[in-house]
Scaffold this active site. Structure first.
Site, PDB file in Angstrom:
ATOM      1  N   TYR A   1      -6.962  -0.770   1.883  1.00 14.97           N
ATOM      2  CA  TYR A   1      -6.675  -0.140   0.485  1.00 14.97           C
ATOM      3  C   TYR A   1      -5.346   0.513   0.372  1.00 14.97           C
ATOM      4  O   TYR A   1      -4.620   0.201  -0.685  1.00 14.97           O
ATOM      5  CB  TYR A   1      -8.071   0.407   0.042  1.00 14.97           C
TER       6      TYR A   1
ATOM      7  N   SER B   1      -2.731   3.630  -7.398  1.00 11.54           N
ATOM      8  CA  SER B   1      -3.815   4.691  -7.078  1.00 11.54           C
ATOM      9  C   SER B   1      -3.349   5.843  -6.436  1.00 11.54           C
ATOM     10  O   SER B   1      -1.851   5.728  -5.903  1.00 11.54           O
ATOM     11  CB  SER B   1      -4.904   4.005  -5.861  1.00 11.54           C
TER      12      SER B   1
END
Ligand code: NAD
Length: 708
Positions: free
Chosen positions: A597, A584
């Site tokens: 995250y 990501s």
């Protein structure tokens, strides 16, 4: 252990007069062909052909002429459409007989067929055309039923044919298809006007009729007659001289297959230049017919004889490779050291067969590896360039097993003589057919496993890699979406293109089982896309331990387990491979309110670097693709994450995509297909074979995420 003719049930007559009455003559031929070919007991996939001689208006003269409609080259009578038939002027075909110069020149006749074409039909003509055209009956079927080939491949097939059918079905000795065989059939028909068909030794059945229906029914009745006769003859006799070893239970059979298929796959891979390796796709079959054979006393004596019908051995090679295994006393690990010498011996045997039989103008030797591998107590493994071809090879070998079962119950089974087999396998016309098939797709022969495959990015990646010819394993924790995604892929790319397997990437045993199932499904893997994920947002003081652990377990531990097992399998195969970790933008840039995250995603990037280091000596590459703000298609954004991101950007959910586009340097949206493109680049040996340890951002430009 079943009796000798189990599996050969009688065929039902499926002809419907009411439907037939609505059809044009050529549509009726298609109806007859599809009816016959849709039952694999009548003919194997792609095997056999059908024809009708029909009156048609000549576009040049306006006169009525007789046209031979006969299945063209390639295709399958069960699934063909009207455009699968070639059409030839009958009068010209008969005139062409005068040009025939004898068996040595019969291949040259094939070059004449385009000159006989009616109505500019572009369908290539089959080498079986004269077998239909020279038989003076309006409708002709040629099929490969197991029950008939059992008789045709018996040592005394002529006597048996006479005993079973009297004079109604005749017998012609083996001759490969071509003009000469056409003349033999013509002579037979002229001399035996009462006959309704003929058994061709070692090959199959020809039947004919005055009407389409009569022809169809003669074919069905003839097969049923042979089936019933075989059943009577072999009643009470054990198949294949009885059982030698007991079959393992189903789970144990699959476990052996899972252990040996990647090893075989690695051993039969071939170098393809500049460090690249050509791999094949596997298929496992442990159906009752296969188990009967591989567990039998007769396995060691029948398997080396090879198959008889040319269609069978073109698909399955001259003979299978039997792998020594005692299922009562041994484990899968006992087989592994035997594979390399057994495969090397098979290759040597094949090369020797090529040298013994080659003609001065034979094409170069093709892949010398076996297609069919038989393991006592376990089943059959087949390997081919793609999944459909491997599955079809298994179907063909099952046909051959049925043939051997019938023949050895009533007589002695005979394979085709070696030189005849070679002349078919290396026939220049077969070679021309192979050349016509065109270049394989870039990822043909490769298997890609995609975790989170039912999600937005996962499914776009599955489609992209399947477009390039890879066999796809999608795996996901969401059973419902997984099932619909698997069905969608099979619909768009064919029934052999993909399997869907359930997995929870945080569960070690589930991940181990996933790779075993993938090995059984396709023989191994080459590309692993670790992508299953979630997203969460919470300020640090609101981040519970449970939320922290959930992120770490799916995104960090999950990626570890998935890539570790991929690594083990790739190393066992020894054919290199590509790991692609979908991380990501947040792996590169910290975002406020998403520490769990971000940390978990950052760990994926470092894991990839470690994998790149350890993988390099084995040709295993590892790279990262970093998406950002892929709202469309992503289920992550449908949940809380979307609301939280909208709130932190002080906008509505509807407006969020616009906000991200504005934020990007290129002012463009990022879609699942864009991420899939990046993944496809790293998956491809041809395009990125010399890149490992890299990071590719697919985010329409975000300066803080620049890698350095
Ligand atoms: P998605 O929700 O559409 O797909 C993710 C899939 O993973 C889902 O089908 C889900 O069921 C599955 N999954 C979740 N937990 C699993 C588990 N324990 N075991 C197996 N499967 C599990 O989301 P997506 O946008 O396609 O995301 C794919 C990957 O891309 C994720 O790793 C995500 O973090 C990453 N990513 C996405 C974006 C984005 O904007 N969409 C941005 C950056 C990174």
């Amino acid at each position: 252990m079943d009796t000798a003719t189990s599996g050969l049930a009688l065929l039902e007559n499926r002809w419907e007069d009411a439907h037939a009455a609505t059809l044009s003559p050529e549509a009726l031929l298609l109806y007859r062909s599809n009816l016959l070919g849709s039952d694999k007991r009548v003919t194997n996939y792609g095997g056999g052909n059908t024809s009708s001689k029909l009156p048609m208006t000549d576009p040049l003269t306006g006169e009525i002429v007789t046209v031979l409609w006969v299945k063209g080259s390639g295709g399958d009578i069960g699934s063909m459409k009207l455009d699968g038939f070639s059409t030839l002027y009958m009068d010209k075909l008969l005139q062409a007989k005068a040009l025939y110069r004898g068996p040595e020149q019969e291949d040259a006749m094939v070059g004449l067929y385009p000159h006989l074409t009616f109505n500019l039909n572009p369908r290539a003509t089959s080498i079986d055309t004269p077998l239909h055209g020279l038989i003076a009956w309006p409708h002709v079927d040629h099929v490969h039923p197991d029950a008939i080939i059992a008789i045709a491949a018996s040592a005394d097939s002529r006597r048996l044919t006479r005993e079973i059918f009297g004079g109604t079905i005749g017998w012609v000795p083996w001759r490969r298809p071509g003009f000469e065989l056409g003349l033999w059939l013509q002579e037979f028909v002229d001399e035996n006007p009462e006959a309704r068909g003929v058994v061709l030794e070692a090959h199959g059945l020809f039947t004919w009729g005055r009407t389409q229906k009569e022809c169809y029914e003669t074919t069905i009745d003839t097969i049923n007659h042979a089936t019933a006769w075989l059943a009577r003859q072999s009643a009470g006799k054990p198949a294949f001289k009885g059982e030698k070893v007991a079959a393992l239970p189903p789970d144990a059979r699959r476990a052996v297959a899972a252990a040996i298929m990647p090893a075989i796959r690695g051993l039969i891979a071939t170098p393809a230049g500049d460090g690249k390796v050509a791999t094949r796709i596997g298929h496992f079959d442990d159906s009752p017919a296969v188990l009967d054979f591989v567990c039998s006393q007769a396995l060691s004596e029948l398997a080396p004889l090879g198959t008889s019908c040319p269609d069978h051995f073109l698909r399955t090679k001259i003979a299978p490779l039997v792998i020594a295994f005692d299922p009562a006393r041994e484990q899968a690990s006992d087989i592994l050291p035997r594979l390399a010498p057994a495969i090397a011996a098979y290759r040597e045997g094949y090369a020797a067969y090529y040298q013994r039989c080659r003609r001065p103008d034979s094409p170069a030797m093709r892949d010398p590896n076996a297609v069919v591998y038989l393991i006592p107590g376990v089943g059959m493994v087949t390997f081919a360039a793609d999944r459909a071809t491997a599955r079809i090879a298994a179907e063909f070998y099952t046909n051959a097993i049925n043939v051997m079962r019938g023949a050895s119950a009533v007589s002695e089974y005979r394979g085709l003589p070696e030189q005849e087999a070679f002349d078919i396998e290396y026939w220049l016309l077969e070679e021309a057919k192979l050349q016509r098939m065109g270049r394989p797709k870039p990822l043909a022969g490769k298997v890609a496993l995609i975790t989170g495959g039912a999600g937005g990015i996962g499914m776009a990646t599955a489609r992209r890699l399947a477009d390039e010819g890879a066999a796809i394993v999608i795996c996901d924790i969401d059973r419902e979406v997984l099932a619909s995604s698997e069905a969608a892929l099979r619909h768009s790319h064919g029934p052999d293109a993909a399997v869907g397997l359930w997995v929870d990437v945080t569960d070690e045993q589930a991940v181990v089982s996933l790779y075993a199932d993938a090995a059984v499904a396709f023989g191994g893997i080459d590309i692993c896309v670790s992508n299953a994920g979630i997203a969460s947002a919470a300020a640090i003081e609101d981040t519970s331990l449970a939320l922290w652990n959930r992120n770490l377990s799916i995104l960090s531990t999950g990626y570890f387990l998935v890539t570790r097992e991929a690594f083990r399998l790739l190393k066992q195969q020894g054919t290199g491979g590509s790991l692609v970790l979908v991380a990501s933008k947040n792996a590169m840039v910290a975002s406020p309110g998403a520490s769990a995250y971000c940390v978990a995603k950052a760990s994926e990037v470092h894991l990839s670097r470690c994998l790149a280091l350890e993988g390099a000596p084995h040709g295993i590459r590892s790279n990262v693709v970093n998406p950002d703000a892929v709202l469309r298609g992503s289920r992550i954004w449908e949940g809380e994450w979307g609301d939280q991101r909208a709130a932190s950007n002080r906008t509505s959910r509807e407006d969020l995509e616009r906000v991200y586009i504005e934020r990007s340097m290129l002012k463009r949206g990022v879609y699942p297909e864009d991420i899939a493109e990046g993944i496809a680049f790293f998956a491809s040996e041809a395009r990125s074979g010399k890149s490992t340890g890299n990071i590719l951002n697919v985010d329409a430009g975000h300066a803080p995420a620049f890698s350095r």
